[in-house]
Design a protein around this motif. Structure first.
Motif, PDB file in Angstrom:
ATOM      1  N   ASP A   1       1.089  -1.195  -0.135  1.00 53.60           N
ATOM      2  CA  ASP A   1       0.064   0.190  -0.211  1.00 53.60           C
ATOM      3  C   ASP A   1       0.650   1.072  -0.656  1.00 53.60           C
ATOM      4  N   ASP A   2       2.112   0.957  -0.302  1.00 52.31           N
ATOM      5  CA  ASP A   2       3.170   2.682  -0.088  1.00 52.31           C
ATOM      6  C   ASP A   2       3.241   2.841   1.211  1.00 52.31           C
ATOM      7  N   VAL A   3       2.963   1.905   2.044  1.00 53.21           N
ATOM      8  CA  VAL A   3       3.108   2.488   3.632  1.00 53.21           C
ATOM      9  C   VAL A   3       4.873   2.302   3.743  1.00 53.21           C
ATOM     10  N   ILE A   4       5.170   3.205   4.346  1.00 53.19           N
ATOM     11  CA  ILE A   4       7.197   3.242   4.336  1.00 53.19           C
ATOM     12  C   ILE A   4       7.010   2.194   5.655  1.00 53.19           C
ATOM     13  N   TYR A   5       7.638   1.212   5.670  1.00 49.64           N
ATOM     14  CA  TYR A   5       8.478   0.631   6.688  1.00 49.64           C
ATOM     15  C   TYR A   5       9.587   0.958   7.012  1.00 49.64           C
ATOM     16  N   GLU A   6      10.960   1.614   6.137  1.00 48.83           N
ATOM     17  CA  GLU A   6      12.107   1.783   6.337  1.00 48.83           C
ATOM     18  C   GLU A   6      12.580   2.476   5.336  1.00 48.83           C
TER      19      GLU A   6
ATOM     20  N   PRO B   1      20.863  -1.502  -2.659  1.00 57.68           N
ATOM     21  CA  PRO B   1      19.074  -0.711  -2.380  1.00 57.68           C
ATOM     22  C   PRO B   1      18.305  -2.138  -2.463  1.00 57.68           C
ATOM     23  N   LYS B   2      16.949  -1.699  -1.258  1.00 57.30           N
ATOM     24  CA  LYS B   2      15.887  -2.635  -1.543  1.00 57.30           C
ATOM     25  C   LYS B   2      14.630  -2.314  -1.946  1.00 57.30           C
ATOM     26  N   SER B   3      14.921  -1.144  -2.745  1.00 60.35           N
ATOM     27  CA  SER B   3      13.571  -0.052  -3.638  1.00 60.35           C
ATOM     28  C   SER B   3      14.841   0.286  -4.491  1.00 60.35           C
ATOM     29  N   ASN B   4      13.590   0.973  -5.282  1.00 60.12           N
ATOM     30  CA  ASN B   4      14.454   2.166  -6.374  1.00 60.12           C
ATOM     31  C   ASN B   4      13.572   3.453  -5.943  1.00 60.12           C
ATOM     32  N   LEU B   5      12.691   3.564  -4.658  1.00 60.25           N
ATOM     33  CA  LEU B   5      11.583   4.505  -4.615  1.00 60.25           C
ATOM     34  C   LEU B   5      12.317   5.929  -3.759  1.00 60.25           C
TER      35      LEU B   5
ATOM     36  N   LYS C   1       8.343   4.705  15.900  1.00 62.57           N
ATOM     37  CA  LYS C   1       7.268   5.147  16.859  1.00 62.57           C
ATOM     38  C   LYS C   1       6.188   4.384  16.302  1.00 62.57           C
ATOM     39  N   GLY C   2       6.482   4.123  15.069  1.00 63.41           N
ATOM     40  CA  GLY C   2       5.040   2.847  13.955  1.00 63.41           C
ATOM     41  C   GLY C   2       3.716   4.166  13.822  1.00 63.41           C
ATOM     42  N   GLU C   3       5.109   5.755  13.473  1.00 66.32           N
ATOM     43  CA  GLU C   3       3.677   6.735  13.040  1.00 66.32           C
ATOM     44  C   GLU C   3       3.330   5.784  11.250  1.00 66.32           C
ATOM     45  N   LYS C   4       2.347   6.894  11.049  1.00 61.89           N
ATOM     46  CA  LYS C   4       2.160   6.284   9.546  1.00 61.89           C
ATOM     47  C   LYS C   4       2.875   7.002   8.253  1.00 61.89           C
ATOM     48  N   LEU C   5       3.852   6.305   7.614  1.00 64.80           N
ATOM     49  CA  LEU C   5       4.252   7.246   6.310  1.00 64.80           C
ATOM     50  C   LEU C   5       4.173   6.360   5.136  1.00 64.80           C
ATOM     51  N   VAL C   6       3.334   7.454   4.588  1.00 65.61           N
ATOM     52  CA  VAL C   6       3.216   6.647   3.352  1.00 65.61           C
ATOM     53  C   VAL C   6       4.614   7.179   1.943  1.00 65.61           C
ATOM     54  N   ALA C   7       4.026   6.548   1.202  1.00 70.58           N
ATOM     55  CA  ALA C   7       5.388   7.539   0.297  1.00 70.58           C
ATOM     56  C   ALA C   7       4.335   7.922  -1.032  1.00 70.58           C
ATOM     57  N   TYR C   8       4.251   8.804  -1.693  1.00 67.83           N
ATOM     58  CA  TYR C   8       3.492   9.795  -3.152  1.00 67.83           C
ATOM     59  C   TYR C   8       4.245   9.103  -4.082  1.00 67.83           C
ATOM     60  N   ARG C   9       4.243   8.281  -5.004  1.00 68.73           N
ATOM     61  CA  ARG C   9       4.563   7.998  -5.552  1.00 68.73           C
ATOM     62  C   ARG C   9       4.509   9.229  -6.893  1.00 68.73           C
ATOM     63  N   PHE C  10       5.703  10.137  -7.185  1.00 68.76           N
ATOM     64  CA  PHE C  10       5.945  11.592  -8.147  1.00 68.76           C
ATOM     65  C   PHE C  10       6.467  10.427  -9.649  1.00 68.76           C
TER      66      PHE C  10
END
Lengths: 396, 371
Positions: free
Chosen positions: A165-170, A178-182, A223-232
């Protein structure tokens, strides 16, 4: 909140007089015009510009914000330098997060629900309103704009590892594997109440370097806050180095095709521009695949180049693959190629600045700093960084 | 800052010989010099002389003019006190009940209450249809020093058509007679720019209103030449007063000459205009631009020669433009050929069209037309 305090030391001679966001770009603009115009086009009408390094030119450039329609009685654009507070020590901005921390009072004047954090050194067009919509939809505490890069490039960026869901975990800063290319574009939307709490905690932590990428984002993840990636997707370029600045300028040479479409009337880029008459092409002019701006007088050959306002290219002079900033003069018979020439520099007759790529390692773009005079017949080699006048004849 | 001078600009002139160019506007708002409107020159003259209060007298067809000047912001004339004031013909009817002002004194009588509130000691009266970079600061200094009643700008280098000009006869450093619109030039040519004191202006307006005098040239300069001390102020640079399409074309094209441009575009007295945030002009591969004046925001992929291009013009591949004036937003499609033509705003010339005028009769395509 637009972070414009960057010194831009990798731009060397070009930032000896101005902060990086004030470096001229694309014929008519300065770097900061892009994020600033994006704000206005996205419907944001309260913008704080945080400055500290050589702010004079940047401050007078932004002025009352009129070119961006930000001369408003409620909101508008505000220059925010570091300042002293009574009773306690005042400091320079220690890091990006500290810069925002020091201006919490400014932000709270507007009692906002959300805060957008931008940096002043990227060339792109982006609708921040869309990003905000996504931030609200996902109920995120922080939304970070990301760009897909190649895996090789990923080692040079802050990389977001996300779930389906594009929620950032790391978050990994310049990972070797790199594990991702974002890649993070340095554009954040925070829910203000959350950011406020994290800024306070970060400031209390003496070991913190007070930086969004290094401290705030990792702390929020921990701290477990919800961080979301927004793809541009679209053109985005960091112009932090001589090579990338030159590249990005060359990307503008397409008459609307590639790079950022400067002619798109739906998303105009605004700039404060001086009053100059139209440019003139003389009887011997030959202009090809180039940008030419008001006040220029061209009677030589100009190819694949960007000419800012009031540049003179005399008869017989040749300018190729170069960027000539406002007021530059290229005298008769001179050759300027693969070079960036800063404001009001003068290239003497028959002088030769820069060379075409040789394939050798030490090749690079030649740079002539502002107000420099390169004498007649002088030769400035590739990759040279000219910050002192060069005598005529075959000098170094 | 010099704050002693107030400016009245007469911006209602309407010259039928300008044909298509005045279909939707009056003479003052015709585009000129690649990125300006004619009114920009006089407005900039005022601002460059430190004038902070400008009254702009308009009459008919002034919507385009108002669009352009707006609040006066681009000339720094949007002020808390004073600044730019548009003076429309409120409640004005002449004897026949309609029509434009019959002369400058008629126009001034129509704004009598505005004139009373002028805060400055001196007033400059000027046409908004004059293309010139006039050193008004020097002219005011000369006026104050000489102690003249009226100082009148003029040129020894006749540049206008006699049927549209006034000429001064000089004797002993004074203007002793005025020939109004004579068949042949006689004496020095008036620029119809005058400086006088506010008090004198008010008394002249009252006198003329009481005697049904409408014209400044005949009613004041001619009729009172014995009583008023009128002194000339010479200006010998470029002056253009477009009154016909051919005249507009010829005088515009003179700007392709560097010497002429140097008289009109001075770094110390810049000509200001409405800011439009255009990008730089892009020249495509294989394009050609020779001996031309090109504003920002154009995309040129074809060939341009001896021409003036306003902002946002497109010249597509294979199109050939020579000896033309292309106004804002003109598009010349692939392979079209234009010679001696004027295209008004947003004209589109479709692919392969060939249009040719002559310098004595430039072909003019009206605003928004598609050929």
């Amino acid at each position: 909140m637009l972070l414009a305090g960057g010194q831009g030391s990798r731009l060397h001679a070009l930032t000896s007089h101005v902060a990086k966001p004030a470096v001229p770009f694309g014929g008519k603009y300065r770097i900061i015009d892009f994020p600033l115009s994006n704000c206005v086009n996205s419907g944001i009408d309260a913008v704080g510009v945080l400055t500290q390094y050589r702010p004079l030119e940047l401050n007078s450039y932004i002025g009352n914000g009129q070119p961006w329609d930000l001369d408003l009685s409620d909101g508008g654009v505000h220059i925010l330098p570091p300042y002293m507070r009574e009773g306690e020590k005042g400091t320079w901005y220690k890091g990006t997060a500290n810069a925002i921390y020091q201006n919490m009072g400014f932000i709270e004047l507007y009692d906002p629900d959300y805060v957008l954090i931008l940096s002043g050194d990227h060339i792109y067009k982006m609708d921040y309103a869309k990003m905000l919509r996504r931030h609200k939809e996902t109920g995120a505490d922080c939304t970070i704009s990301v760009l897909e890069v190649t895996m090789e490039e990923a080692t040079r960026f802050g990389i977001m590892n996300v779930d389906e869901d594009d929620v950032i975990y790391e978050f990994e800063e310049k990972p070797k594997h790199p594990k991702s290319n974002l890649a993070s574009m340095g554009i954040y939307i925070f829910t203000w109440s959350k950011l406020r709490a994290y800024l306070m905690a970060d400031e209390a932590d003496e070991k913190s370097s007070n930086d969004f990428g290094k401290n705030i984002i990792p702390a929020m993840l921990a701290k477990g806050e919800k961080l979301v990636a927004y793809r541009f997707s679209g053109y985005w370029k960091d112009v932090g180095t001589i090579d990338s600045l030159w590249d990005a300028n060359m990307d503008m040479l397409s008459g609307g095709g590639g790079g950022v479409d400067l002619y798109d009337q739906e998303w105009p880029i605004y700039a404060r521009t001086p009053t100059r008459p139209p440019h003139v092409t003389g009887p011997n002019a030959k202009v090809d695949h180039s940008l030419v701006t008001g006040g220029c007088e061209v009677d030589g050959t100009v190819e694949n180049s960007v000419l800012f306002h009031s540049v003179t290219v005399e008869e017989g002079a040749v300018v190729r693959y170069s960027i000539l900033m406002p007021g530059t003069v290229v005298k008769a018979g001179a050759v300027v190629e693969y070079a960036i020439v800063a404001e009001n520099a003068v290239i003497g007759a028959q002088a030769h600045v820069g060379t075409a790529p040789t394939g050798e390692e030490d090749w690079g773009i030649a740079v002539v700093a502002q107000n420099i005079k390169v004498g007649d017949d002088a030769v400035v080699p590739a990759k040279a960084m000219i910050t002192r006048n060069v005598k005529g004849g075959a000098a170094k | 800052m010099m704050n002693k001078l107030h400016s009245i600009i007469f911006a209602y002139r309407y010259n039928p010989d300008l044909r298509e160019l005045i279909q939707n506007r009056n003479t003052c708002s015709i585009p000129y010099g690649g990125r300006y409107r004619i009114i920009d020159f006089m407005l900039s003259n005022m601002v460059n002389a430190g004038v902070v209060d400008v009254g702009l007298i308009v009459h008919a067809n002034y919507q385009s003019l108002l669009d352009h000047v707006g609040s006066g912001k681009d000339w720094d004339l949007s002020r808390k006190h004073g600044g730019l004031r548009i003076l429309p013909p409120f409640g004005y009817t002449n004897k026949t009940g309609e029509g434009v002002y019959r002369g400058r004194m008629d126009a001034l009588a129509g704004v009598r209450s505005y004139l009373e509130n002028i805060r400055q000691d001196y007033v400059v009266l000027a046409g908004g249809d004059l293309v010139v970079n006039l050193p008004l600061r020097e002219m005011l200094e000369a006026h104050i020093q000489s102690g003249a009643d009226i100082t009148a700008a003029c040129t020894r280098k006749p540049q206008g058509e006699p049927k549209n000009c006034d000429y001064f006869t000089l004797a002993g450093g004074r203007v002793t007679d005025v020939a109004v619109r004579p068949p042949m030039p006689q004496g020095v040519e008036s620029l119809e720019v005058y400086i006088l004191s506010k008090d004198l202006l008010l008394s002249l307006v009252d006198h003329c209103a009481a005697h049904s005098i409408h014209s400044f040239s005949t009613g004041v300069l001619q009729a009172m030449s014995g009583r008023l001390e009128v002194r000339p102020f010479f200006y010998e640079g470029y002056v253009a007063r477009p009154r016909s399409t051919a005249g507009y074309f010829a005088r515009s094209m003179e700007l392709l000459d560097a010497g002429t441009r140097a008289q009109l575009f001075l770094p110390e007295r810049p000509v200001k205009t409405k800011d439009q945030s255009n990008p730089s002009t892009y020249y495509g591969p294989d394009s050609k631009s020779v001996h031309s004046l090109v504003a920002d925001g154009c995309i040129i992929e074809g060939e341009v020669e001896n021409s003036i291009l306003f902002r946002g013009v497109r010249v597509k591949k294979g199109a050939k433009v020579s000896n033309c004036i292309l106004m804002q937003g003109t598009t010349i499609q692939e392979g079209a050929v234009l010679k001696y033509a004027i295209t008004d705003k947003n004209v589109q010339i479709n692919p392969g069209r060939m249009l040719m005028g002559h310098h004595t009769y430039p072909l003019t395509i009206a605003k928004n037309e598609i050929v």
